[in-house]
Design an enzyme around this catalytic site. Structure first.
Site, short mmCIF file in Angstrom:
data_model
loop_
_atom_site.label_atom_id
_atom_site.label_comp_id
_atom_site.label_asym_id
_atom_site.label_seq_id
_atom_site.Cartn_x
_atom_site.Cartn_y
_atom_site.Cartn_z
CB THR A 123 42.46 45.46 45.97
OG1 THR A 123 43.82 45.03 45.94
CG2 THR A 123 42.44 46.83 46.64
CG ASP A 124 45.75 41.33 47.47
OD1 ASP A 124 45.77 42.34 46.73
OD2 ASP A 124 46.44 40.31 47.24
CE1 TYR B 262 42.79 50.16 42.91
CE2 TYR B 262 44.54 48.73 43.74
CZ TYR B 262 43.26 48.89 43.23
OH TYR B 262 42.43 47.79 43.06
P1 NAD Z 1 39.31 48.24 35.25
O1 NAD Z 1 40.18 49.45 35.39
O2 NAD Z 1 39.59 47.27 34.17
O3 NAD Z 1 37.79 48.68 35.09
C1 NAD Z 1 37.22 49.70 35.84
C2 NAD Z 1 35.90 50.10 35.18
O4 NAD Z 1 35.30 51.14 35.97
C3 NAD Z 1 36.07 50.66 33.77
O5 NAD Z 1 35.11 50.09 32.90
C4 NAD Z 1 35.81 52.15 33.94
O6 NAD Z 1 35.25 52.76 32.78
C5 NAD Z 1 34.84 52.16 35.09
N1 NAD Z 1 34.85 53.43 35.83
C6 NAD Z 1 35.94 54.12 36.26
N2 NAD Z 1 35.54 55.26 36.87
C7 NAD Z 1 34.18 55.28 36.81
C8 NAD Z 1 33.20 56.19 37.28
N3 NAD Z 1 33.54 57.33 37.90
N4 NAD Z 1 31.89 55.90 37.09
C9 NAD Z 1 31.53 54.74 36.47
N5 NAD Z 1 32.43 53.86 35.97
C10 NAD Z 1 33.74 54.12 36.16
O7 NAD Z 1 39.36 47.55 36.69
P2 NAD Z 1 39.35 46.01 37.08
O8 NAD Z 1 40.73 45.51 37.06
O9 NAD Z 1 38.30 45.32 36.30
O10 NAD Z 1 38.89 46.12 38.60
C11 NAD Z 1 37.52 46.15 38.95
C12 NAD Z 1 37.38 46.29 40.46
O11 NAD Z 1 38.03 45.20 41.10
C13 NAD Z 1 38.03 47.55 41.02
O12 NAD Z 1 37.20 48.03 42.05
C14 NAD Z 1 39.36 47.07 41.56
O13 NAD Z 1 39.78 47.88 42.64
C15 NAD Z 1 38.98 45.68 42.03
N6 NAD Z 1 40.10 44.68 42.02
C16 NAD Z 1 40.86 44.51 40.91
C17 NAD Z 1 41.87 43.55 40.91
C18 NAD Z 1 42.71 43.30 39.68
O14 NAD Z 1 43.66 42.51 39.75
N7 NAD Z 1 42.41 43.89 38.54
C19 NAD Z 1 42.09 42.79 42.06
C20 NAD Z 1 41.29 43.00 43.18
C21 NAD Z 1 40.28 43.95 43.15
#
Ligand code: NAD
Ligand code: TYD
Length: 355
Positions: A133-134, A159
């Site tokens: 993430t940023d 986070y």
């Molecule tokens: P989300 O919370 O919607 O999904 C996370 C998924 O990870 C879920 O399906 C959950 O069941 C699974 N998970 C959690 N703990 C786990 C574990 N211990 N073992 C296996 N699975 C596990 O998150 P998202 O918004 O889809 O984000 C996905 C990735 O992208 C993350 O790494 C987040 O940091 C990164 N990210 C998100 C954003 C955003 O705006 N949502 C922006 C930049 C980066």
């Protein structure tokens, strides 16, 4: 039998489900193994349309379980990893930082170690791609500057601290063991299948139901927003064409002050409900600010554009319309999430309740 065996972690989550869908449909020659613990954020209803595809496998498991990850790598001959599994909500991290350190830091380390053990130093045609993430860069002032790939890490929330730590572990596995890693840092995503605790889906749902819209502080904080399918496209491109050991920023060049974004949401939802413009403005409620609330995020993704030719394709106003329409058309999905019924889907599909 398959050309590649790719492990996508967190594929039942918001961004992960879009990445899984893209890879399953676009690469029938790859086997896509979706490994997800199915925490509250994991929802297999996000993937109904691909669950029976011949090149798709779902495995319920925890990335923190190193022995299990090692078995998984061996069983499926994993040669590429796209790692999205994480705890992802800042407000939850403020309440429960331990879970974030466990999943985001130790879970990432456990996956890296499983890959290293399984690949035994034979890194030809292997790749470990970590999605970050940023927010690891901290906060910007209102001075027109952007996060670049050279910006110093300065995370503020539990986070972002946990994501920063995981990014460092990934780079350390390249520098120490020669593992072919890539890290990308992306701005705020929005679009279909986002869990309704995050700003955009939460507010769409609240406006529809006539509930208050809790704007933190004065609503002056700024985020850069990217349509989730554009992020998934970038991930595909970088997984295949990105330079090993490199970092790419991914963003929309699309900054919005929270309060302005909320007004766009109110206008769009009211229009779809057939209500006169401004009807739901009264729902906007200023509440106590989030602790340590980062003022401004803005990402410079010109490296990705210049080196790999990626640009966001969805204009924000259109992206918001598509997102609002999607939530309206998928009321059952939302109802199941709100009621908790989505958690039964795994049991119905797989006939058991745990891994
Ligand atoms: P989300 O919370 O919607 O999904 C996370 C998924 O990870 C879920 O399906 C959950 O069941 C699974 N998970 C959690 N703990 C786990 C574990 N211990 N073992 C296996 N699975 C596990 O998150 P998202 O918004 O889809 O984000 C996905 C990735 O992208 C993350 O790494 C987040 O940091 C990164 N990210 C998100 C954003 C955003 O705006 N949502 C922006 C930049 C980066
Ligand atoms: P969020 O969607 O939680 O993403 P992040 O914190 O990772 O950027 O929040 C986006 C912005 O909206 C952030 O500045 C916090 C703000 N916000 C509110 O004002 N009210 C809310 O109820 C939520 C969830 C977020």
């Amino acid at each position: 039998m398959f050309k590649r065996n790719i492990l996508i972690t967190g594929g039942a989550g918001f961004i992960g489900s879009h990445v899984v869908r893209l890879f399953v449909n676009r690469y029938p020659e790859y086997r896509i193994v979706n490994l997800d613990k199915l925490t509250y954020a994991g929802n297999l209803e996000n993937l109904k349309d691909v669950e029976n595809a011949p090149n798709y496998v779902f495995v319920r498991g925890d990335i923190c379980d190193y022995e299990r990850m090692l078995l998984l790598f061996r069983e499926y001959g994993i040669d590429g990893v796209i790692h999205l599994a994480a705890e992802s909500h800042v407000d939850r991290s403020i309440r429960d930082p331990f879970t974030f350190a466990k999943t985001n830091v130790l879970g990432t380390l456990s996956l890296l170690q499983a890959a290293k053990t399984c690949w035994e130093g034979n890194y030809a045609d292997k790749k470990f791609y970590h999605i970050s993430t940023d927010e690891v860069y901290g906060a910007l002032a209102f001075d027109g500057t952007f996060f670049t790939e050279q910006t110093r890490y300065d995370p503020h929330s539990p986070y972002s601290a946990s994501k920063a730590s995981s990014d460092h572990f990934v780079r350390a596995f390249h520098d120490t063991y020669g593992m072919p890693t890539i890290v990308t840092n992306c701005s705020n995503n929005y679009g279909p299948y986002q869990f309704p605790e995050k700003l955009i889906p939460l507010f769409i749902n609240n406006i529809r139901q006539g509930k208050p819209l809790p704007v933190y502080g004065k609503g002056e904080n700024v985020r850069d927003w990217l349509y989730v399918e554009d992020h998934a496209r970038a991930i595909d491109l970088i997984f295949h064409k990105g330079k090993v050991a490199d970092t790419y920023n991914i963003g929309g060049f699309n900054e919005w002050k929270n309060i302005d974004l909320v007004r766009v949401l109110v206008r769009t939802v009211d229009k779809l409900l057939g209500k006169p413009e401004g009807t739901s403005d009264r729902l906007i409620t200023y509440v106590a600010d989030r602790a340590g609330h980062d003022l401004r995020y803005a990402i410079d993704s010109s490296k990705l554009k210049n080196e790999l030719g990626w640009e966001p394709s969805v204009r924000f106003e259109r992206g918001i319309e598509m997102t609002v329409e999607w939530y309206f058309e998928n009321q059952t999905w939302l109802d199941h999430v709100v009621s908790g019924e989505y958690e039964n889907y795994y049991r119905n599909m797989y006939g058991k309740s745990s891994c």
